[in-house]
Design a protein around this motif. Structure first.
Motif, PDB file in Angstrom:
ATOM      1  N   HIS A  88       0.891  -1.271   0.009  1.00 33.78           N
ATOM      2  CA  HIS A  88       0.016   0.191  -0.031  1.00 33.78           C
ATOM      3  C   HIS A  88       0.767   1.169   0.080  1.00 33.78           C
ATOM      4  O   HIS A  88       0.624   2.281   0.783  1.00 33.78           O
ATOM      5  CB  HIS A  88      -0.861   0.037   1.127  1.00 33.78           C
ATOM      6  CG  HIS A  88      -1.788  -1.224   0.926  1.00 33.78           C
ATOM      7  ND1 HIS A  88      -2.979  -1.416   0.221  1.00 33.78           N
ATOM      8  CD2 HIS A  88      -1.854  -2.282   2.054  1.00 33.78           C
ATOM      9  CE1 HIS A  88      -3.447  -2.638   0.795  1.00 33.78           C
ATOM     10  NE2 HIS A  88      -2.853  -3.000   1.936  1.00 33.78           N
ATOM     11  N   GLY A  89       2.010   1.095  -0.708  1.00 36.62           N
ATOM     12  CA  GLY A  89       2.861   2.334  -0.947  1.00 36.62           C
ATOM     13  C   GLY A  89       2.218   3.377  -1.505  1.00 36.62           C
ATOM     14  O   GLY A  89       2.882   4.652  -1.390  1.00 36.62           O
ATOM     15  N   ARG A  90       1.065   3.413  -2.184  1.00 33.71           N
ATOM     16  CA  ARG A  90       0.631   4.392  -3.075  1.00 33.71           C
ATOM     17  C   ARG A  90      -0.597   5.046  -2.299  1.00 33.71           C
ATOM     18  O   ARG A  90      -1.398   5.781  -2.932  1.00 33.71           O
ATOM     19  CB  ARG A  90       0.090   3.987  -4.345  1.00 33.71           C
ATOM     20  CG  ARG A  90       1.453   3.582  -5.228  1.00 33.71           C
ATOM     21  CD  ARG A  90       2.555   4.592  -5.368  1.00 33.71           C
ATOM     22  NE  ARG A  90       2.072   6.087  -6.167  1.00 33.71           N
ATOM     23  CZ  ARG A  90       1.862   6.100  -7.586  1.00 33.71           C
ATOM     24  NH1 ARG A  90       2.300   5.021  -8.353  1.00 33.71           N
ATOM     25  NH2 ARG A  90       1.403   7.038  -8.340  1.00 33.71           N
ATOM     26  N   GLU A 597      10.734   9.994   4.197  1.00 36.25           N
ATOM     27  CA  GLU A 597      10.089  11.024   4.840  1.00 36.25           C
ATOM     28  C   GLU A 597       8.629  10.842   4.874  1.00 36.25           C
ATOM     29  O   GLU A 597       8.103  10.350   4.056  1.00 36.25           O
ATOM     30  CB  GLU A 597      10.870  12.080   3.991  1.00 36.25           C
ATOM     31  CG  GLU A 597      10.340  12.209   2.826  1.00 36.25           C
ATOM     32  CD  GLU A 597      10.752  13.522   1.967  1.00 36.25           C
ATOM     33  OE1 GLU A 597      11.566  14.177   2.543  1.00 36.25           O
ATOM     34  OE2 GLU A 597      10.367  13.725   0.735  1.00 36.25           O
ATOM     35  N   LEU A 598       8.245  11.774   5.898  1.00 35.92           N
ATOM     36  CA  LEU A 598       6.694  11.637   5.833  1.00 35.92           C
ATOM     37  C   LEU A 598       5.855  12.217   4.843  1.00 35.92           C
ATOM     38  O   LEU A 598       6.514  13.286   4.387  1.00 35.92           O
ATOM     39  CB  LEU A 598       6.332  12.400   7.352  1.00 35.92           C
ATOM     40  CG  LEU A 598       4.720  12.236   7.588  1.00 35.92           C
ATOM     41  CD1 LEU A 598       4.466  10.981   8.301  1.00 35.92           C
ATOM     42  CD2 LEU A 598       4.726  13.355   8.999  1.00 35.92           C
ATOM     43  N   MET A 599       4.757  11.754   4.371  1.00 36.08           N
ATOM     44  CA  MET A 599       4.105  12.184   3.045  1.00 36.08           C
ATOM     45  C   MET A 599       3.482  13.489   3.618  1.00 36.08           C
ATOM     46  O   MET A 599       2.753  13.313   4.572  1.00 36.08           O
ATOM     47  CB  MET A 599       3.287  11.229   2.547  1.00 36.08           C
ATOM     48  CG  MET A 599       2.418  11.466   1.572  1.00 36.08           C
ATOM     49  SD  MET A 599       1.119  10.141   0.889  1.00 36.08           S
ATOM     50  CE  MET A 599       0.244  11.119  -0.104  1.00 36.08           C
ATOM     51  N   PHE A 616      -0.463   3.598  12.376  1.00 32.81           N
ATOM     52  CA  PHE A 616       0.014   3.816  10.997  1.00 32.81           C
ATOM     53  C   PHE A 616       0.551   5.101  10.421  1.00 32.81           C
ATOM     54  O   PHE A 616      -0.158   6.222  10.741  1.00 32.81           O
ATOM     55  CB  PHE A 616      -1.145   3.237  10.007  1.00 32.81           C
ATOM     56  CG  PHE A 616      -1.724   2.148  10.454  1.00 32.81           C
ATOM     57  CD1 PHE A 616      -1.124   0.853   9.778  1.00 32.81           C
ATOM     58  CD2 PHE A 616      -2.685   1.872  11.412  1.00 32.81           C
ATOM     59  CE1 PHE A 616      -1.621  -0.293  10.070  1.00 32.81           C
ATOM     60  CE2 PHE A 616      -2.902   0.525  11.862  1.00 32.81           C
ATOM     61  CZ  PHE A 616      -2.501  -0.643  11.347  1.00 32.81           C
ATOM     62  N   LEU A 617       1.799   5.304   9.712  1.00 33.77           N
ATOM     63  CA  LEU A 617       2.100   6.323   9.213  1.00 33.77           C
ATOM     64  C   LEU A 617       2.602   6.190   7.525  1.00 33.77           C
ATOM     65  O   LEU A 617       3.327   4.813   7.246  1.00 33.77           O
ATOM     66  CB  LEU A 617       3.462   6.838   9.976  1.00 33.77           C
ATOM     67  CG  LEU A 617       3.407   7.340  11.219  1.00 33.77           C
ATOM     68  CD1 LEU A 617       4.619   7.478  11.831  1.00 33.77           C
ATOM     69  CD2 LEU A 617       2.341   8.486  11.547  1.00 33.77           C
ATOM     70  N   LYS A 618       2.283   6.987   6.863  1.00 34.03           N
ATOM     71  CA  LYS A 618       2.749   6.949   5.589  1.00 34.03           C
ATOM     72  C   LYS A 618       4.015   7.867   5.093  1.00 34.03           C
ATOM     73  O   LYS A 618       4.023   8.865   5.358  1.00 34.03           O
ATOM     74  CB  LYS A 618       1.455   7.420   4.325  1.00 34.03           C
ATOM     75  CG  LYS A 618       1.988   7.502   3.003  1.00 34.03           C
ATOM     76  CD  LYS A 618       2.347   6.072   2.318  1.00 34.03           C
ATOM     77  CE  LYS A 618       2.843   6.201   1.036  1.00 34.03           C
ATOM     78  NZ  LYS A 618       2.316   7.219   0.127  1.00 34.03           N
ATOM     79  N   GLY A 619       4.899   6.813   4.572  1.00 40.92           N
ATOM     80  CA  GLY A 619       6.316   7.634   4.195  1.00 40.92           C
ATOM     81  C   GLY A 619       6.468   7.279   2.791  1.00 40.92           C
ATOM     82  O   GLY A 619       6.181   6.364   2.284  1.00 40.92           O
ATOM     83  N   ASN A 620       7.261   8.473   2.095  1.00 33.83           N
ATOM     84  CA  ASN A 620       7.478   8.323   0.778  1.00 33.83           C
ATOM     85  C   ASN A 620       9.088   8.137   0.622  1.00 33.83           C
ATOM     86  O   ASN A 620       9.701   8.266   1.500  1.00 33.83           O
ATOM     87  CB  ASN A 620       7.306   9.761   0.033  1.00 33.83           C
ATOM     88  CG  ASN A 620       5.638   9.721  -0.179  1.00 33.83           C
ATOM     89  OD1 ASN A 620       5.114   8.824  -0.271  1.00 33.83           O
ATOM     90  ND2 ASN A 620       5.324  10.985  -0.260  1.00 33.83           N
ATOM     91  N   ASN A 621       9.542   7.526  -0.427  1.00 33.41           N
ATOM     92  CA  ASN A 621      10.836   7.240  -0.570  1.00 33.41           C
ATOM     93  C   ASN A 621      11.500   8.641  -1.175  1.00 33.41           C
ATOM     94  O   ASN A 621      11.172   9.118  -1.953  1.00 33.41           O
ATOM     95  CB  ASN A 621      11.058   6.082  -1.701  1.00 33.41           C
ATOM     96  CG  ASN A 621      12.457   5.517  -1.405  1.00 33.41           C
ATOM     97  OD1 ASN A 621      13.523   6.156  -0.996  1.00 33.41           O
ATOM     98  ND2 ASN A 621      12.583   4.240  -2.145  1.00 33.41           N
TER      99      ASN A 621
END
Length: 745
Positions: A88-90, A597-599, A616-621
């Motif tokens: 669920h990276g997107r 890093e945090l989205m 739950f945290l969403k992070g971007n590459n």
């Protein structure tokens, strides 16, 4: 040659005391003046260089001091994630279910429901070219959830999740297919259907139990904004889903029986030879199983349509008589539109004011120009004593569970407005022309508002830093608090009343009000907490001071569900912190891997599940490029999972047990009598000691009474006698009626 020499001339050497003082500008005392002054323009260049040098030195000293202060600070512990959900990276948005069982993830092509404890995907709903940017879940039944979503194109969708499946309900501003395969929008207002203008939905929220829904529509071409309120058939939807789920389980059971019978028959037959390199035959898939039992859910109905309040302009009537005809009956007070002042009169008053204060006009604060598209905020509320009589139903008022009461009113305030309007949801409105049933006018624009879970308390924040707290259940105003002067209130949040001490009144042995904490966030980054209890001062307590750096501004402040002693805060710099709700101290910081890093820290993707147990945290590459796609799409980021219950710094908070406290205190006559009788019975043990104490004091009291009587008799005996022998007639003595001239003959 003759020489003339003066006679009697004596030479006196100069005195040491009369030597001239040294000049400060002498080159001997100041070595810098050995060099001549520079000519122009080199002299100016020298001054500029010296100024730059001083400024740079001040910056270096400031940074050094900040570095020293930062090194002396006690840093909170940092914890890394335990699991990464790369599938669920997107993800664009995440929300948790109210009961903490699932989290719902908005994806570029639909939705996904994930179990919180196992992180397994339970169900998905997919649709092409649908990028979900907003999602919110509401519990409408036993493990049945109403999902409200908004995509990047401004379309709002309603879905229901139950039985580990998604059921699509409708699109509020959907497109319908016309002739030639052209999509045409379904408009709420028929006037917009002729021009073919697309309407966007910027905000869509439902009531706590999913009985009503509010959607904010925007027309980009005409810059019109309005609010539409829908009545959702929640009970009908639950009944329809129950029938579908029961039929589905019945068919699944029959299919299992058939498969067991076919397996038994195949075991009796001889096995067919098969080559080693050939793959086994694939099992037949039935894709139509999900389409067999698509429930036909009941449609929603529009309750009202609310437009922004009219501007404070003059009455456009040509005469006083026509102006009086346009003014309504005056049933609604506080809107500021029921007057007969003409625009010419208002312009004349402005000119007179400008003429009298011409020298001070330039010092007035300039009014901020509002955007063309206005924002609206609304809250669905249950019945209370602030509602006019007759606008509520008795069945909606008397309910054992305060959180399951049906909403009867909606409170609305528009951006930049100075009043909050309340509308009844039970009225029958004609042509959707609605007038507010109650208006609360204020002197400052409203910037924030919040209601408690049972909607018994309403807090309103203003641009001037004031806060007004209303008790809707009792119909009174609890108080007005000044947080800070000239500081705008940005966010208000009611904390759980179980963490607040509940004090009883001086006389009643039962509670008449409930106390709760109110969390206040100002636009300067300061956090305050105030108590909303009975008989207590409402002085705010600062738990986080004003920030000095822009990166330290809070972009998210949210209580942890299930653990109201904790707060989750996100800074603009991307830091995620867990704080104490009442003290504001940072307890720990969940950190992402160095490669991520945090989205969008200004709008972070954060959710808490399992009633405060998992984060739950969403992070971007950081190394991911926007031009990459295809199979590398999952490398854009990941959804990181943190076990909050395993953080050592939070063990004391996890072990705390708090009793549930209802914010609404409804003391019936039976409960009051029972509380009074219990208090009376509890005081019977002290009755004997009190009676003995009373009899002991009675003797002293009787003795003091007798002493007072004897003293009064002695004082009366010692009083001197008055003789009136010099008065001829007794009727002429002073104090008698004959002394007055009215009774003299």
């Amino acid at each position: 040659m003759p020489v003339y020499i003066r006679k009697n001339v004596n030479f006196t050497p100069p005195s040491i005391d009369k030597f001239p003082l040294e000049d400060d500008e002498d080159y001997i005392t100041d070595p810098d003046q050995l060099v001549d002054r520079l000519p122009q323009p080199y002299r100016m260049i020298d001054k500029v260089l010296k100024l730059w040098y001083d400024e740079v030195w001040e910056i270096i000293e400031k940074r050094e001091n900040e570095r020293l202060e930062e090194s002396r600070k006690i840093r909170p512990p940092q914890y890394e994630c335990s699991t990464q959900m790369k599938s669920h990276g997107r993800a664009c948005c995440v929300c948790d279910s109210v009961d903490g069982r699932y989290i719902f993830i908005g994806l570029p092509r639909g939705l996904a429901a994930v179990d919180v404890l196992t992180q397994e995907k339970m169900a998905t709903w997919e649709e092409d070219s649908v990028d979900i940017h907003y999602i919110k879940a509401y519990l409408i039944g036993v493990q049945v959830y109403l999902i409200v979503t908004i995509d990047d194109m401004g379309f709002a969708r309603l879905l229901i999740f139950g039985g580990d499946k998604f059921y699509f309900v409708k699109i509020l501003n959907e497109f319908q297919r016309g002739r030639g395969g052209v999509h045409r929008p379904i408009f709420s207002n028929p006037a917009h259907a002729e021009g073919g203008t697309k309407l966007n939905i910027s905000k869509c929220e439902a009531s706590r139990n999913g009985d009503y829904l509010g959607a904010v529509y925007e027309n980009p071409e005409t810059a019109e904004v309005w609010l539409e309120v829908y009545k959702l058939p929640r009970d009908a939807w639950l009944h329809e889903l129950e029938s579908v789920l029961a039929q589905t389980k019945k068919e699944e059971k029959t299919e299992e029986d058939q498969t067991t019978e076919t397996a038994a028959t195949t075991d009796q037959d001889a096995p067919t030879p098969q080559n080693e390199g050939d793959p086994p035959p694939a099992a037949p898939q039935d894709d139509s199983h999900g389409e067999k039992h698509v429930p036909k859910l009941s449609p929603t109905s529009v309750v009202m349509k609310l437009k922004p309040p009219p501007s404070m302009s003059g009455n456009t009537s040509s005469s006083v008589y026509s102006a009086c005809q346009k003014v309504d009956t005056g049933e609604v007070i506080g809107t500021g539109v029921n007057h007969i002042l003409t625009p010419s009169h208002k312009e004349m008053r402005k000119e007179v004011f400008a003429h009298l204060h011409d020298n001070l006009i330039d010092y007035l604060p300039k009014e901020d120009e509002l955007e063309s598209l206005e924002d609206v905020n609304f809250h669905f509320m249950t019945a209370g004593r602030l509602v006019p009589i007759g606008l509520e139903q008795q069945s909606q008022i008397e309910t054992d569970d305060e959180l399951k009461r049906l909403p009867t009113t909606i409170a609305v305030w528009w951006k930049g407005s100075t009043h909050v309007m309340q509308y009844s949801l039970l009225k029958q409105h004609k042509d959707f022309e609605v007038k507010p049933d109650l208006v609360w006018p204020y002197t400052s624009p409203v910037t924030a508002s919040a209601v408690s879970d049972d909607t018994s308390l309403l807090a309103v924040g203003f641009e001037n830093g004031n806060l007004v707290l209303w008790d809707r259940y009792l119909g009174i105003q609890r108080g007005v608090v000044n947080i800070l002067d000239r500081v705008k209130i940005a966010q208000l949040t009611f904390l759980d009343p179980s963490i607040c001490p509940q004090n009883l009144d001086d006389y009643q042995p039962y509670r008449t009000k409930a106390s709760a904490y109110l969390l206040i966030l100002c636009d300067n980054g300061a956090l305050y907490v105030t108590m909303t209890g009975p008989g207590l001062e409402l002085d705010p307590i600062c738990i986080s001071p004003q920030v000095e750096k822009e990166n330290d501004i809070f972009t998210m402040v949210q209580p942890v569900p299930g653990i109201q002693d904790l707060l989750i805060t996100v800074l603009k710099s991307g830091k995620v912190q867990i704080r104490d709700s009442l003290q504001g101290t940072v307890l720990c910081e969940p950190i992402l891997p160095k490669s991520h890093e945090l989205m969008a820290p200004w709008d972070p993707v954060v959710a808490v599940g399992a009633m405060g147990q998992i984060l739950f945290l969403k992070g971007n590459n950081k190394d991911y490029g926007e031009d990459e796609g295809g199979d590398q799409a999952e490398c854009a980021g990941a959804l990181f999972v943190y076990q909050i219950r395993s953080f050592p710094s939070l063990d004391s908070y996890m072990s705390r047990k708090r009793d549930k406290v209802n914010q609404t205190v409804h003391a019936k006559i039976e409960n009051r009598i029972e509380a009074l009788m219990k208090e009376r019975i509890a005081q019977q043990g002290l009755r004997k000691s009190r009676m003995q104490e009373r009899w002991g004091n009675l003797k002293e009291e009787i003795w003091s009474i007798l002493q007072y009587r004897d003293h009064a008799e002695k004082k009366a005996d010692n009083r001197p006698e008055v003789h009136y022998k010099h008065v001829r007639n007794f009727s002429q003595t002073p104090g008698s009626m004959g002394w007055s001239p009215f009774f003299q003959k």
